[in-house]
Design an enzyme around this catalytic site. Structure first.
Site, PDB file in Angstrom:
ATOM      1  CE  LYS A  13      -2.238  -0.867   3.886  1.00  0.00           C
ATOM      2  NZ  LYS A  13      -1.634  -2.142   4.326  1.00  0.00           N
ATOM      3  NE  ARG A  88      -4.085  -1.043  10.011  1.00  0.00           N
ATOM      4  CZ  ARG A  88      -3.001  -0.484   9.469  1.00  0.00           C
ATOM      5  NH1 ARG A  88      -2.995   0.756   9.078  1.00  0.00           N
ATOM      6  NH2 ARG A  88      -1.919  -1.205   9.300  1.00  0.00           N
ATOM      7  NE  ARG A 122       7.533  -2.800   6.382  1.00  0.00           N
ATOM      8  CZ  ARG A 122       6.220  -2.564   6.441  1.00  0.00           C
ATOM      9  NH1 ARG A 122       5.548  -2.257   5.343  1.00  0.00           N
ATOM     10  NH2 ARG A 122       5.575  -2.684   7.570  1.00  0.00           N
ATOM     11  NE  ARG A 153       6.321  -0.534  10.569  1.00  0.00           N
ATOM     12  CZ  ARG A 153       5.181  -0.471   9.900  1.00  0.00           C
ATOM     13  NH1 ARG A 153       5.140   0.124   8.698  1.00  0.00           N
ATOM     14  NH2 ARG A 153       4.068  -0.973  10.374  1.00  0.00           N
ATOM     15  NE  ARG A 164       2.018  -4.822  11.413  1.00  0.00           N
ATOM     16  CZ  ARG A 164       3.051  -4.578  10.602  1.00  0.00           C
ATOM     17  NH1 ARG A 164       4.202  -5.179  10.808  1.00  0.00           N
ATOM     18  NH2 ARG A 164       2.921  -3.744   9.611  1.00  0.00           N
TER      19      ARG A 164
HETATM   20  P1  AMP Z   1       1.006   0.674   9.114  1.00  0.00           P
HETATM   21  O1  AMP Z   1       2.256   1.478   8.955  1.00  0.00           O
HETATM   22  O2  AMP Z   1      -0.130   1.171   8.265  1.00  0.00           O
HETATM   23  O3  AMP Z   1       1.243  -0.815   8.963  1.00  0.00           O
HETATM   24  O4  AMP Z   1       0.524   0.892  10.626  1.00  0.00           O
HETATM   25  C1  AMP Z   1       1.337   0.515  11.713  1.00  0.00           C
HETATM   26  C2  AMP Z   1       0.517   0.416  12.983  1.00  0.00           C
HETATM   27  O5  AMP Z   1      -0.069   1.687  13.280  1.00  0.00           O
HETATM   28  C3  AMP Z   1      -0.660  -0.545  12.929  1.00  0.00           C
HETATM   29  O6  AMP Z   1      -0.279  -1.898  13.170  1.00  0.00           O
HETATM   30  C4  AMP Z   1      -1.549   0.018  14.032  1.00  0.00           C
HETATM   31  O7  AMP Z   1      -1.038  -0.303  15.310  1.00  0.00           O
HETATM   32  C5  AMP Z   1      -1.363   1.526  13.833  1.00  0.00           C
HETATM   33  N1  AMP Z   1      -2.359   2.069  12.875  1.00  0.00           N
HETATM   34  C6  AMP Z   1      -2.098   2.610  11.654  1.00  0.00           C
HETATM   35  N2  AMP Z   1      -3.234   3.000  11.054  1.00  0.00           N
HETATM   36  C7  AMP Z   1      -4.238   2.672  11.909  1.00  0.00           C
HETATM   37  C8  AMP Z   1      -5.652   2.772  11.865  1.00  0.00           C
HETATM   38  N3  AMP Z   1      -6.278   3.286  10.795  1.00  0.00           N
HETATM   39  N4  AMP Z   1      -6.356   2.324  12.933  1.00  0.00           N
HETATM   40  C9  AMP Z   1      -5.751   1.834  14.031  1.00  0.00           C
HETATM   41  N5  AMP Z   1      -4.428   1.675  14.130  1.00  0.00           N
HETATM   42  C10 AMP Z   1      -3.670   2.081  13.090  1.00  0.00           C
END
Ligand code: AMP
Length: 210
Positions: A13, A88, A122, A153, A164
């Site tokens: 994404k 999400r 990553r 990360r 996740r």
């Molecule tokens: P990402 O970088 O999009 O994989 O997001 C990393 C982490 O941030 C996720 O595993 C969640 O803990 C948090 N996070 C990001 N976007 C959201 C969202 N829309 N709702 C809730 N938690 C989020």
């Protein structure tokens, strides 16, 4: 064009949202990047989000809804935006519908085993959000875009990745149905061996870009 990028963690994404941002000149809005920046800056919100993020859990809806609602008011969102990683959950999608009109929800689909391989290799830049895979870095440790040191990360560790994916299946995958019913869902199926360029070509075609 107001877009949502859906799909499991590691599906691409962020990578495709950045390519599209450069091509269309509309911002990529990544709630994950915003939360990580807040964590790095040590803000109250960042500190509150840290334990969820590091456990691979979702940050509470009201926190992310507030961030996105504010961000969409900015001038650079006037001609469109790409929401990457938001919504999400169904309550997030319902809240979004109150303050935004989404044209397309693009679902990027990829097999779990490819995701696990991808995420474990990553490396990310916490300054500009660029992502890399160790297989293409040739030992390089800094970001090609801004020079910042790359990091892994914490939530890309194997145990957290598994959580996740479980959280994705339980809380985020229902959005596929949600947007299908709204008539704005489009899906790109990424083959395990496809390159970024090949997948991006599919994204462009699916969005009807010439
Ligand atoms: P990402 O970088 O999009 O994989 O997001 C990393 C982490 O941030 C996720 O595993 C969640 O803990 C948090 N996070 C990001 N976007 C959201 C969202 N829309 N709702 C809730 N938690 C989020």
């Amino acid at each position: 064009m107001n877009l949502i990028f859906l799909g499991p963690p590691g599906a691409g994404k962020g990578t495709h949202a950045q390519l599209l941002m450069n091509e269309l000149g509309i911002p990529q809005i990544s709630t994950g990047d915003m939360l990580r920046q807040a964590m790095k800056a040590g803000t109250e919100m960042g500190l509150a989000a840290k334990r969820y993020i590091e456990a691979g859990e979702l940050v509470p809806d009201e926190v992310v809804i507030g961030i996105v609602k504010d961000r969409l008011q900015a001038e650079d969102c006037k001609n469109g935006y790409i929401l990457d990683g938001f919504p999400r959950t169904v309550p997030q999608a319902e809240a979004l519908a109150q303050f935004a009109k989404i044209d397309v929800a693009l679902n990027i689909d990829l097999a779990d085993e490819v995701i696990i391989k991808r995420l474990s290799g990553r490396r990310v830049c916490l300054k500009c959000g660029a992502t890399y895979h160790i297989s293409t870095l040739n030992g390089r440790e800094d970001c090609a875009a801004c020079g910042e040191k790359l990091v892994q990360r914490k939530d890309d560790s194997p145990e957290t990745v598994q959580n996740r994916l479980t959280v994705y299946a339980a809380q985020t995958a229902p959005l596929i149905d949600y947007y299908e019913k709204k008539g704005i869902l489009r899906t790109v199926h990424c083959a395990p061996s496809a390159t970024v360029d090949e997948n991006y070509a599919q994204v462009r075609e699916t969005l009807g870009l010439k």
